[in-house]
Design an enzyme around this catalytic site. Structure first.
Site, PDB file in Angstrom:
ATOM      1  N   LYS A  39     -14.772 -16.036  15.729  1.00 40.80           N
ATOM      2  CA  LYS A  39     -14.356 -16.300  14.351  1.00 40.80           C
ATOM      3  C   LYS A  39     -13.235 -15.344  13.944  1.00 40.80           C
ATOM      4  O   LYS A  39     -12.961 -14.360  14.636  1.00 40.80           O
ATOM      5  CB  LYS A  39     -15.558 -16.140  13.414  1.00 40.80           C
ATOM      6  CG  LYS A  39     -16.212 -14.769  13.486  1.00 40.80           C
ATOM      7  CD  LYS A  39     -17.462 -14.703  12.646  1.00 40.80           C
ATOM      8  CE  LYS A  39     -18.089 -13.294  12.746  1.00 40.80           C
ATOM      9  NZ  LYS A  39     -19.238 -13.147  11.854  1.00 40.80           N
ATOM     10  N   ARG A 136     -28.043 -12.680   3.064  1.00 39.48           N
ATOM     11  CA  ARG A 136     -26.817 -13.470   2.994  1.00 39.48           C
ATOM     12  C   ARG A 136     -27.141 -14.951   2.860  1.00 39.48           C
ATOM     13  O   ARG A 136     -27.101 -15.508   1.773  1.00 39.48           O
ATOM     14  CB  ARG A 136     -25.949 -13.167   4.231  1.00 39.48           C
ATOM     15  CG  ARG A 136     -24.533 -13.678   4.160  1.00 39.48           C
ATOM     16  CD  ARG A 136     -23.650 -12.989   5.187  1.00 39.48           C
ATOM     17  NE  ARG A 136     -24.138 -13.119   6.567  1.00 39.48           N
ATOM     18  CZ  ARG A 136     -23.544 -12.523   7.604  1.00 39.48           C
ATOM     19  NH1 ARG A 136     -22.479 -11.769   7.422  1.00 39.48           N
ATOM     20  NH2 ARG A 136     -24.027 -12.675   8.827  1.00 39.48           N
ATOM     21  N   TYR A 265      10.637   3.855   2.401  1.00 36.12           N
ATOM     22  CA  TYR A 265      10.426   3.804   0.958  1.00 36.12           C
ATOM     23  C   TYR A 265       9.840   5.106   0.412  1.00 36.12           C
ATOM     24  O   TYR A 265       8.980   5.729   1.046  1.00 36.12           O
ATOM     25  CB  TYR A 265       9.489   2.644   0.603  1.00 36.12           C
ATOM     26  CG  TYR A 265      10.033   1.277   0.931  1.00 36.12           C
ATOM     27  CD1 TYR A 265      11.106   0.748   0.224  1.00 36.12           C
ATOM     28  CD2 TYR A 265       9.476   0.522   1.952  1.00 36.12           C
ATOM     29  CE1 TYR A 265      11.612  -0.505   0.519  1.00 36.12           C
ATOM     30  CE2 TYR A 265       9.970  -0.739   2.266  1.00 36.12           C
ATOM     31  CZ  TYR A 265      11.038  -1.257   1.542  1.00 36.12           C
ATOM     32  OH  TYR A 265      11.534  -2.499   1.844  1.00 36.12           O
ATOM     33  N   MET A 312       7.029  -3.681   5.717  1.00 34.71           N
ATOM     34  CA  MET A 312       6.368  -4.937   6.044  1.00 34.71           C
ATOM     35  C   MET A 312       6.613  -5.366   7.489  1.00 34.71           C
ATOM     36  O   MET A 312       5.696  -5.862   8.163  1.00 34.71           O
ATOM     37  CB  MET A 312       6.844  -6.048   5.096  1.00 34.71           C
ATOM     38  CG  MET A 312       6.095  -7.361   5.257  1.00 34.71           C
ATOM     39  SD  MET A 312       6.669  -8.639   4.123  1.00 34.71           S
ATOM     40  CE  MET A 312       6.164  -7.954   2.537  1.00 34.71           C
TER      41      MET A 312
END
Length: 370
Positions: A39, A136, A265, A312
Site C-alpha cells: 500500500k 480502528r 531561501y 522544492m
C-alpha cells in the site's frame, strides 16, 4: 503522474534484498504463506516495482489499502491473491469479485449491501476484520463475528469465506502487556468458530517476535520485507535483513563561493570562507524533507552536509573541493566504506522509517536491480 526519467535522481530497489528478507521472515516465523503490504505506493518504493520484486521473491499474495491499488496490480497482470486491508465501498463488490480481490469486511450491514450488488457470476472472497485493540476498524463482539460468518455461508453463491484477521498495535515492543491483551481478545472472539483458509494475524512484529504465540501459517507483513527492523533496535538489530532501497543523484552544478554568501531561501546558511558548493536535482517536492537540512550525504566515499534550506526541486551540499559535474551523491545507500540507511534519515528527521519512505513522491524514477 510524471516520472522524472530525464534527470539523474533515481531510486533503486534490490530484488536480491527483497528475496533475502522474505526468506528471513519465513524462516523466523515458520510461515508458509506471506502477504506483503504494498500500500501507499509500495511504502514509497513504487507499487509496481515492489509488487514485481515481491512476487519474484516468493510472496504468496499482496495487500493494499484501497480498491484502486488492487486494480493497478491486476492491470499489471499479477494473478497472485490480493487483499484490501481498508473498508471498500460496498457498491464495488461486483468489481472486486470479478477481479478476484479479497475484501476486508467489518460489519454485517456491509455484507447485506454488498449482497445486493453481487450478480453471483463470481463469488466475492471476504476476510472478516476484528478489532482486538487497534481501535480502528473491525468487529468487536463475538456474536457479530458469528453472525457475519453465518451470513456469508448462507449466501455461498455470492460470497466466499476465506479469512479472519486482526492487527496488533504493539507487537514490536519489549512491553508485551498490550500485545497479550489483544491476543486474549482474539481467542475470545474466534475460538470455536468456523475456520477459514487464512488466519492472517501476524504483522511484521508478531511474525518476528511472537511466531509461537499467534497463528503463523499465513502472515501479513510490511516493514521487515523492506529491510526495516520493526522494533528499531529494541528487540533485534536486524543484521540479517538487507536494505531494499537506495537513493542517489548527481551534481548538476558546482561553483566556488567566497565568504559571506548566503545559500538558498532565507540564507539560513552563509559561507564562512571560500567554499565549493554543489547543486543536486532533488528536493522536498520529491519527499526529501526540509528538516533534512544539515544531514550528511555521501560523495566520493566521504560525508558532506546539505547546506541552506532544501528547495522544492534542488538542494545544495558543501564540498571539500571541486568535483566534476555528474559526480554521484548518495542519499540512502553505500558509497565506499560509508552507508546511509533509511533509519539514519528517519532518526535525523525525528520520524519513523516508514514515514520517510512513504513520503517519496512518484516523480522519482525507480529501478529494479539485481
Amino acid at each position: 503522474m510524471v516520472e522524472a526519467i530525464t534527470r539523474p535522481t533515481e531510486m533503486t530497489i534490490s530484488l536480491a534484498a527483497v528475496k533475502n528478507n522474505i526468506e528471513v521472515v519465513k524462516a523466523t516465523s515458520g510461515a508458509d504463506k506471506v502477504f506483503l503490504a504494498v500500500k501507499s505506493n509500495g511504502y514509497g518504493h513504487g507499487l509496481h516495482t515492489m509488487a514485481e520484486a515481491a512476487v519474484a521473491g516468493g510472496v504468496y499474495g499482496l495487500a493494499v489499502a484501497i480498491i484502486d491499488e488492487a486494480l493497478a496490480l491486476r492491470h499489471q497482470r499479477l494473478t497472485v491473491p490480493i487483499l484490501i486491508l481498508g473498508i471498500s465501498p460496498a457498491e464495488y463488490a461486483e468489481l472486486m469479485a470479478v477481479q478476484h480481490i479479497m475484501a476486508t469486511v467489518v460489519s454485517i450491514d456491509w455484507l447485506k449491501t454488498a449482497e445486493q450488488h453481487l450478480s453471483g457470476e463470481q463469488r466475492l472472497p471476504v476476510t472478516l476484520g476484528l478489532d482486538t485493540g487497534m481501535g480502528r476498524i473491525g468487529f468487536r463482539e463475538r456474536s457479530e463475528v458469528a453472525e457475519a460468518i453465518a451470513f456469508v455461508q448462507a449466501h455461498a453463491d455470492k460470497f466466499e469465506y476465506v479469512g479472519l484477521c486482526t492487527h496488533f498495535a504493539e507487537s514490536d515492543s519489549s512491553d508485551t502487556r498490550y500485545f497479550e491483551k489483544q491476543l486474549k481478545r482474539w481467542h475470545a472472539l474466534t475460538d470455536g468458530l468456523p475456520k477459514p483458509e487464512y488466519y492472517h494475524v501476524a504483522n511484521s512484529g508478531a511474525a518476528l517476535y511472537h511466531p509461537n504465540e499467534v497463528p503463523h501459517e499465513v502472515i501479513r507483513v510490511g516493514t521487515v520485507i523492506y529491510g526495516i527492523e520493526p522494533s528499531r533496535g529494541e528487540l533485534a538489530d536486524g543484521h540479517d535483513l538487507m536494505p531494499v532501497l537506495s537513493l542517489r543523484s548527481q551534481m548538476n552544478f558546482v561553483k566556488k563561493l567566497p565568504a559571506g554568501e548566503g545559500i538558498s531561501y532565507s540564507h539560513i546558511y552563509t559561507t564562512s570562507e571560500d567554499e565549493w558548493i554543489g547543486t543536486v536535482p532533488i528536493g522536498y517536492g520529491d519527499g526529501w524533507l526540509r528538516s533534512l537540512t544539515g544531514f550528511n550525504v555521501i560523495v566520493d566515499g566521504q560525508y558532506v552536509p546539505i547546506v541552506g534550506q532544501i528547495a522544492m526541486d534542488q538542494l545544495m551540499i558543501r564540498l571539500p573541493h571541486e568535483y566534476p559535474l555528474g559526480t554521484t551523491v548518495t542519499f540512502i545507500g553505500v558509497d565506499g566504506d560509508l552507508e546511509n540507511t533509511v533509519e539514519d534519515v528517519a532518526q535525523y528527521a525525528k520520524l519513523a522509517p516508514w514515514e520517510i519512505t512513504t513520503g517519496f513522491h512518484e516523480r522519482i524514477h525507480r529501478i529494479l536491480v539485481d
